[in-house]
Design a protein around this motif. Sequence first.
Motif, mmCIF file in Angstrom:
data_model
loop_
_atom_site.group_PDB
_atom_site.id
_atom_site.type_symbol
_atom_site.label_atom_id
_atom_site.label_comp_id
_atom_site.label_asym_id
_atom_site.label_seq_id
_atom_site.Cartn_x
_atom_site.Cartn_y
_atom_site.Cartn_z
ATOM 1 N N GLY A 268 0.805 -1.217 0.000
ATOM 2 C CA GLY A 268 0.000 0.000 0.000
ATOM 3 C C GLY A 268 0.836 1.263 0.000
ATOM 4 O O GLY A 268 0.300 2.358 0.172
ATOM 5 N N ASP A 269 2.133 1.137 -0.212
ATOM 6 C CA ASP A 269 3.039 2.289 -0.183
ATOM 7 C C ASP A 269 3.821 2.331 -1.494
ATOM 8 O O ASP A 269 4.735 1.521 -1.702
ATOM 9 N N PRO A 270 3.496 3.251 -2.405
ATOM 10 C CA PRO A 270 4.205 3.309 -3.691
ATOM 11 C C PRO A 270 5.700 3.570 -3.542
ATOM 12 O O PRO A 270 6.498 3.087 -4.345
ATOM 13 N N LEU A 271 6.095 4.347 -2.523
ATOM 14 C CA LEU A 271 7.514 4.648 -2.333
ATOM 15 C C LEU A 271 8.270 3.439 -1.808
ATOM 16 O O LEU A 271 9.347 3.088 -2.317
ATOM 17 N N LEU A 272 7.727 2.774 -0.816
ATOM 18 C CA LEU A 272 8.372 1.578 -0.262
ATOM 19 C C LEU A 272 8.419 0.455 -1.288
ATOM 20 O O LEU A 272 9.337 -0.378 -1.264
ATOM 21 N N SER A 273 7.460 0.430 -2.189
ATOM 22 C CA SER A 273 7.414 -0.631 -3.202
ATOM 23 C C SER A 273 8.568 -0.556 -4.194
ATOM 24 O O SER A 273 8.844 -1.529 -4.902
ATOM 25 N N LEU A 274 9.263 0.580 -4.236
ATOM 26 C CA LEU A 274 10.429 0.697 -5.119
ATOM 27 C C LEU A 274 11.548 -0.279 -4.725
ATOM 28 O O LEU A 274 12.459 -0.530 -5.515
ATOM 29 N N LEU A 275 11.475 -0.825 -3.516
ATOM 30 C CA LEU A 275 12.482 -1.789 -3.074
ATOM 31 C C LEU A 275 12.483 -3.055 -3.924
ATOM 32 O O LEU A 275 13.467 -3.793 -3.924
ATOM 33 N N CYS A 276 11.392 -3.293 -4.654
ATOM 34 C CA CYS A 276 11.333 -4.494 -5.480
ATOM 35 C C CYS A 276 12.390 -4.471 -6.577
ATOM 36 O O CYS A 276 12.812 -5.525 -7.072
ATOM 37 N N PHE A 277 12.852 -3.286 -6.959
ATOM 38 C CA PHE A 277 13.857 -3.178 -8.023
ATOM 39 C C PHE A 277 15.251 -3.589 -7.550
ATOM 40 O O PHE A 277 16.166 -3.726 -8.368
ATOM 41 N N LEU A 278 15.441 -3.750 -6.246
ATOM 42 C CA LEU A 278 16.766 -4.069 -5.714
ATOM 43 C C LEU A 278 17.171 -5.518 -5.972
ATOM 44 O O LEU A 278 18.302 -5.901 -5.653
ATOM 45 N N SER A 279 16.271 -6.322 -6.525
ATOM 46 C CA SER A 279 16.648 -7.683 -6.921
ATOM 47 C C SER A 279 17.436 -7.689 -8.222
ATOM 48 O O SER A 279 18.121 -8.667 -8.540
ATOM 49 N N VAL A 280 17.344 -6.600 -8.976
ATOM 50 C CA VAL A 280 17.962 -6.546 -10.300
ATOM 51 C C VAL A 280 19.498 -6.584 -10.247
ATOM 52 O O VAL A 280 20.123 -7.283 -11.058
#
Length: 336
Positions: free
Chosen positions: A80-92
């Motif tokens: 529910g947090d668009p900013l916190l959801s950016l952490l998903c890119f750290l798998s790249v």
Amino acid sequence: MNENKICENTEASPKIPVGAAIALGITAALFCSLAGTPLGGILSLTVSAALLGLLLTAEQSFYAFLPIPFSYVLAVVFTGDPLLSLLCFLSVPGAFALRICYSKKFCLSVTVIITAVCMGVSYALILLADLYVAYGSVSDAFVAIKGTVGAAIDETFALLNELFAGEQNLLVITDETVYLFKKMLLMSAPGIFVILAQVSAYCAEKLMRAFSRLYRCSFVAQRPERVTLSLGAAIIFLVCYGMTSLFSGDTVIYYSAENLMMVTLPLASVAGMHSMFGKESLFRQRGRTFIKISTILLCIMAFYASPLMLFILFALWGSAGTVARAVLLRAMSKRD
């Protein structure tokens, strides 16, 4: 850990079937999206890096990039947090590290080191973000965690003193001992974090290899696995082990040496196990009964003393063997 060591590859790289690539992409997106949730973190980085790395290595770049925006959408739904959801890119970063290591045909040791650096940075960012969200400030979070862990340690040792108060010949745990234990945990935290990153990178490489076998990607599945230990890393481990044995446990020198030793311990232990029990070891040769029995007994005694001592034994074996081979090769080259 020898960065100049290169593994040879004899197989071409077939693409993974489209259906399998889509399945891997969906699974990768799911794990990527968990990075900002309590179930995420190191598990999310490990699995998603392995899946995305396999798709990139198998030349399925489209299906490797497609899960990234999809994982962001899932992360927004979960957190529910668009900013916190950016952490998903750290798998790249970890996935790209695996891709580069395989394309350059690096050995397992080098692959783990490079991937561990990328995944360690990513996991540190995730950890800091989670602490900030939970406590409102990273510094306040560390103070709160330190206080909570310290209180738990005090209660544990106080309970042990109470339980064994009537027993004879048992030393009472003093406040100084509790203080030293707390300090040891705090000062050893960097080394423990690096070990965690190395283990995660090693598991990601193994998962990538397992999925490649499942989907018959021969470029990954049939790539030779070789664990090497550089001379520099071997010397660092031996020197640090000696320093931790000589210096007191409450000095800067001791804690610095301990952290460096812990950083080199995982790959040094794996190299030692290969040297002790690998295909070209004395243990695998016919006969040599005395050497085999002595080796097994030595491992049993080390494990009985402490499971950690067994890993240190392997690391000492691998490091000493690396130094001995380097000295022998240098002597032979001078003689020639």
